[in-house]
Design an enzyme around this catalytic site. Structure first.
Site, PDB file in Angstrom:
ATOM      1  N   ASN A 169       0.719  -1.713  -0.095  1.00  0.00           N
ATOM      2  CA  ASN A 169      -0.155  -0.386   0.289  1.00  0.00           C
ATOM      3  C   ASN A 169       1.064   1.175   0.017  1.00  0.00           C
ATOM      4  O   ASN A 169       1.992   1.644   0.525  1.00  0.00           O
ATOM      5  CB  ASN A 169      -0.947  -0.458   0.906  1.00  0.00           C
ATOM      6  CG  ASN A 169      -2.404   0.469   1.203  1.00  0.00           C
ATOM      7  OD1 ASN A 169      -3.123   0.816   0.346  1.00  0.00           O
ATOM      8  ND2 ASN A 169      -1.799   1.538   2.292  1.00  0.00           N
ATOM      9  N   GLU A 232      -7.293   4.398   0.387  1.00  0.00           N
ATOM     10  CA  GLU A 232      -7.523   5.818   1.803  1.00  0.00           C
ATOM     11  C   GLU A 232      -8.659   6.968   1.192  1.00  0.00           C
ATOM     12  O   GLU A 232      -7.642   7.617   1.808  1.00  0.00           O
ATOM     13  CB  GLU A 232      -5.776   6.009   2.345  1.00  0.00           C
ATOM     14  CG  GLU A 232      -5.512   4.253   2.955  1.00  0.00           C
ATOM     15  CD  GLU A 232      -3.986   5.183   4.017  1.00  0.00           C
ATOM     16  OE1 GLU A 232      -3.867   6.388   3.893  1.00  0.00           O
ATOM     17  OE2 GLU A 232      -3.243   3.705   3.967  1.00  0.00           O
ATOM     18  N   ASP A 234      -9.181  10.346  -0.036  1.00  0.00           N
ATOM     19  CA  ASP A 234     -10.314  10.944   0.594  1.00  0.00           C
ATOM     20  C   ASP A 234      -9.515  13.088  -0.809  1.00  0.00           C
ATOM     21  O   ASP A 234      -8.294  11.954  -0.945  1.00  0.00           O
ATOM     22  CB  ASP A 234      -9.266  11.968   2.103  1.00  0.00           C
ATOM     23  CG  ASP A 234      -8.319  11.557   2.285  1.00  0.00           C
ATOM     24  OD1 ASP A 234      -7.237  12.003   0.663  1.00  0.00           O
ATOM     25  OD2 ASP A 234      -7.805  11.586   3.594  1.00  0.00           O
TER      26      ASP A 234
END
Ligand code: XIL
Length: 298
Positions: A169, A232, A234
């Site tokens: 990741n 994740e 945003d």
């Protein structure tokens, strides 16, 4: 419909959120979580400092609050993160060399074994590559134990929980660039040598524009035979926020091996990016234009 239900109808994908155990008593927060999302990631509670605050002494109370909430409602769980240079406990930060490598392997083995059977995908290694154009590994005490620390971690995780998908990741990997290409080269090498890796997570902490090759970048990793996940997401508030949410969602849907999307929090007031208002719900829990654009894209 809802984000989770719509994603599920699109080839069994998930739509998840990062969750903080300390907010599970907030009814506005929990109502949105339960209504909209079918996957969770612990925002901090499964990190090394949280799970092994002193050497070989493990604590899972806060992680289990999230795990139990998810399991009771049939939500998937993304494990985040077994190894990361940040949020390491002080005792581990003071180690080096073979002692650190042993502690690292023990951490991966113990935590992955503890949660065995409950985790859909583990972020085994988080953020191990440098930003910029070098394509190099990030310097860290883990990296200084030897370049093979990442594959050692994946092997230990596979042995501990053979049913979990094992992911690498990272962030700033939102297009085809030196950093994403270095990761691509590592994944290709791991696949060719039989190092167990199943997925690549694209954190996707985005500003006010999206790389034109975002989808092409996901696709080139998928073409290596791994799943890809938006882990994740945003996006800074700005005139284009809703459109970028829609574009990211469409990019995932267009890549058959893109198995799910996770947003990094629920309301803007829950975000780690203070002032960016980067999420799908406002501080009162109302749906934003970004929410509607995302749902429409699903
Ligand atoms: C962040 C959390 O949201 C914050 O609460 C914490 O203080 C720091 O970490 N990349 C990651 C996540 O992989 O674990 C980070 O989460 C955000 C950046």
């Amino acid at each position: 419909s809802t984000l989770g239900a719509s994603a599920a109808e699109r080839g069994g994908r998930y739509f998840g959120a990062a969750v903080a155990a300390g907010k599970l008593g907030d009814s506005t927060y929990v109502n949105i979580l339960n209504r909209e999302f079918n996957s969770v990631t612990a925002e901090n509670e499964m990190k090394w400092d949280a799970t092994e605050p002193s050497r070989n002494s493990f604590t899972y109370t806060n992680a289990n609050r999230i795990v139990n909430h998810a399991i009771g409602r049939g939500m998937k769980i993304r494990g985040h993160a077994l190894l990361w240079h940040s949020q390491m406990p002080g005792w581990a930060q003071s180690l080096s060399g073979s002692t650190l490598r042993s502690a690292m392997n023990n951490h991966v083995t113990q935590v992955a074994t503890y949660f065995r059977g409950k985790i859909h995908s583990w972020d085994v290694v988080n953020e191990a590559f440098a930003d910029g154009t070098s394509g190099a590994r990030r310097d860290s005490i883990l990296q200084r134990t030897g370049n093979d620390w990442i594959e050692a971690a994946f092997r230990a995780a596979r042995a501990a929980d053979p049913g979990a998908k094992l992911c690498y990741n990272d962030y700033n990997t939102d297009g085809i660039n030196a950093k994403s290409t270095a990761i691509y080269t590592m994944v290709r090498d791991f696949r060719s040598r039989g190092v167990p890796i199943d997925c690549v997570g694209f954190q996707s902490h985005l500003g006010t524009s999206l790389s034109g090759d975002y989808q092409a970048n996901l696709q080139r990793f998928a073409d290596l035979g791994v799943d890809v996940q938006i882990t994740e997401l945003d996006i800074a508030q700005g005139s284009g926020q809703a459109n970028i949410y829609a574009s990211v969602t469409r990019a995932c849907l267009a890549v058959s091996r893109c198995t799910g999307i996770t947003v990094w929090g629920i309301r803007d007031s829950d975000s780690w990016r203070v002032g960016a208002n980067p999420l799908l719900f406002d501080a009162s829990g109302n749906k934003k234009a970004a929410y509607t654009a995302t749902l429409d894209a699903l």
